[in-house]
Scaffold this motif. Structure first.
Motif, PDB file in Angstrom:
ATOM      1  N   GLU A   1       0.381  -5.533   2.924  1.00 31.06           N
ATOM      2  CA  GLU A   1       0.015  -4.688   4.066  1.00 31.06           C
ATOM      3  C   GLU A   1      -0.254  -5.522   5.315  1.00 31.06           C
ATOM      4  O   GLU A   1       0.031  -5.094   6.430  1.00 31.06           O
ATOM      5  N   LYS A   2      -0.812  -6.719   5.132  1.00 27.15           N
ATOM      6  CA  LYS A   2      -1.064  -7.607   6.275  1.00 27.15           C
ATOM      7  C   LYS A   2       0.240  -8.075   6.919  1.00 27.15           C
ATOM      8  O   LYS A   2       0.261  -8.468   8.082  1.00 27.15           O
ATOM      9  N   ALA A   3       1.327  -8.051   6.135  1.00 26.52           N
ATOM     10  CA  ALA A   3       2.644  -8.479   6.639  1.00 26.52           C
ATOM     11  C   ALA A   3       3.387  -7.344   7.339  1.00 26.52           C
ATOM     12  O   ALA A   3       4.567  -7.466   7.664  1.00 26.52           O
ATOM     13  N   ASN A   4       2.704  -6.220   7.552  1.00 27.07           N
ATOM     14  CA  ASN A   4       3.249  -5.067   8.302  1.00 27.07           C
ATOM     15  C   ASN A   4       4.495  -4.457   7.669  1.00 27.07           C
ATOM     16  O   ASN A   4       5.489  -4.195   8.339  1.00 27.07           O
ATOM     17  N   ILE A   5       4.441  -4.238   6.358  1.00 26.81           N
ATOM     18  CA  ILE A   5       5.520  -3.504   5.710  1.00 26.81           C
ATOM     19  C   ILE A   5       5.178  -2.010   5.750  1.00 26.81           C
ATOM     20  O   ILE A   5       4.023  -1.635   5.966  1.00 26.81           O
TER      21      ILE A   5
END
Length: 216
Positions: A144-148
């Motif tokens: 989620e932190k990787a903006n998926i």
């Protein structure tokens, strides 16, 4: 339909290309296929800790071009930078032909967007006997932190050492497996635990690829 087909094979020719690109006569097809298997198995075995995401093989005439996508290129290159040449010589010996081998290395800048590396992280944690629910939550938080746009994780087997095997899964966001234009990344890994084998499946949805976007 989305549950019965391989997410990557389902999209080949639409938003994804084949991982091996070559043409040959029917009599030589099995030989070429064995060459691809030898190359991939050798690279994966030699660089287990290199976080390899993908290996693409392109054959043109007497040339074989191998593209390795990895999150840790330094492990392949080695300290002196002679790792690629050493690997090229090993592959040439294994193939036992006079084809010229070229190796390209592409660095993955955001490993938390790759389903293969997320699955690898889960395998490492499960083999350390960490509770599977905690591991799944950690993996989802990293993604989620990787903006998926969406992630789904499924773990199967004797979870936490239970007597009866079962499946547990968790999903965050959208994962439209039946949509052909959806850019779905999929990975399947096996964790060797003291109480048996656990299967890990990871689906990551990165967004939709429209007609004007190049197929990769």
């Amino acid at each position: 339909m989305g549950q019965k087909t391989h997410p990557l094979g389902f999209r080949i020719g639409i938003i994804h290309k084949h991982k091996s690109a070559w043409f040959t006569k029917p009599k030589k097809y099995s030989t070429f296929l064995q060459e691809d298997y030898l190359v991939r198995s050798h690279i994966n075995k030699k660089f287990k800790s290199a976080s390899i995401v993908d290996i693409n093989i392109d054959k043109k005439g007497n040339q074989i071009e191998i593209t390795i996508k990895t999150a840790r290129p330094g492990i392949i290159l080695s300290r002196l930078g002679s790792g690629v040449e050493e690997l090229r010589q090993e592959i040439t010996k294994k193939l036992k032909n006079k084809k010229q081998v070229r190796i390209n290395i592409i660095e993955i800048t955001d490993p938390d967007q790759e389903a293969c590396l997320i699955a690898e992280f889960i395998v490492q944690q499960l083999e350390k006997r960490i509770a599977f629910r905690r591991v799944i939550r950690q993996a989802i938080q990293r993604a989620e932190k990787a903006n998926i746009q969406g992630i789904k994780i499924q773990v199967s087997g004797r979870l936490n050492g239970a007597e009866i095997a079962r499946n547990e899964w968790l999903r965050e966001g959208r994962v439209p497996l039946q949509t052909l234009r959806a850019d779905i990344q999929y990975s399947y890994k096996i964790a060797q635990t003291i109480y048996g084998i656990l299967g890990i499946k990871v689906w990551i949805f990165k967004g939709e690829i429209l007609k004007n976007t190049k197929i990769y």
